[in-house]
Design a protein around this motif. Sequence first.
Motif, short mmCIF file in Angstrom:
data_model
loop_
_atom_site.label_atom_id
_atom_site.label_comp_id
_atom_site.label_asym_id
_atom_site.label_seq_id
_atom_site.Cartn_x
_atom_site.Cartn_y
_atom_site.Cartn_z
N ALA A 1 -18.12 22.75 18.32
CA ALA A 1 -18.29 21.81 19.44
C ALA A 1 -19.57 22.10 20.22
CB ALA A 1 -17.08 21.88 20.36
N LYS A 2 -19.91 23.36 20.34
CA LYS A 2 -21.10 23.76 21.10
C LYS A 2 -22.39 23.20 20.50
CE LYS A 2 -23.15 27.96 22.98
NZ LYS A 2 -23.06 29.42 23.04
N THR B 1 -26.25 14.83 17.40
CA THR B 1 -25.75 13.46 17.39
C THR B 1 -26.79 12.45 16.92
OG1 THR B 1 -26.28 13.21 19.73
CG2 THR B 1 -24.01 13.82 19.18
N ASP B 2 -28.08 12.76 17.06
CA ASP B 2 -29.12 11.84 16.61
C ASP B 2 -29.49 12.03 15.15
OD1 ASP B 2 -29.30 10.66 19.11
OD2 ASP B 2 -30.84 12.05 19.81
N GLY B 3 -28.73 12.85 14.45
CA GLY B 3 -28.97 13.07 13.04
C GLY B 3 -29.40 14.49 12.76
N ASP C 1 -19.80 12.57 11.94
CA ASP C 1 -18.86 11.52 12.31
C ASP C 1 -18.27 11.81 13.69
OD1 ASP C 1 -16.80 13.41 12.01
OD2 ASP C 1 -16.07 12.58 10.12
N LYS C 2 -17.34 10.97 14.13
CA LYS C 2 -16.79 11.10 15.49
C LYS C 2 -16.03 12.40 15.72
CE LYS C 2 -16.60 6.17 16.27
NZ LYS C 2 -15.81 4.98 16.46
N GLN C 3 -15.56 13.02 14.65
CA GLN C 3 -14.87 14.30 14.77
C GLN C 3 -15.84 15.49 14.66
OE1 GLN C 3 -13.49 11.87 12.46
NE2 GLN C 3 -12.30 11.19 14.23
N GLY C 4 -17.14 15.20 14.52
CA GLY C 4 -18.14 16.26 14.40
C GLY C 4 -18.22 16.84 13.00
#
Length: 143
Positions: free
Chosen positions: A20-21, A27-29, A82-85
């Motif tokens: 998570a850290k 997130t931008d790739g 994805d949305k779950q990382g």
Amino acid sequence: MFLGTYEPRLDDKGRLILPAKYRDQLTDGLVITRGQEHCLYVFPMVEFENILARLRQAPITSKDARSYTRVFLSGANDQTPDKQGRITIPALLREYAGLERDLAVIGSGSHIEIWDMDSWNAYLSANEQDFADREDELIPGVF
């Protein structure tokens, strides 16, 4: 900046849930590619573009530069978590790094390294004492 060590597991589809850290920075790739010592490097897209710009400056007449660039880029895979990382590690890269189920995901400042847990433990065992015993300045101005 990427710091710390995490111990996630690879699922049956070759996916890894990023710590998570680290997620906000990716997130931008990102780009996953071969790293030294048979680990994988994960770069935020912006950092990878900076590296690519430096690679382009290498003389095309340099056999070592061509060889390094070929190996480094031929396995590169760009994606967005994805949305779950989660990210998917391609089979070619899983094989290169010898990734099984248990992983070590370590922060290396500008990038992340993904290691098979047994390989990471062996690397750390082989190199930790040299790190502790270092007396000369390895990186000017740092230590």
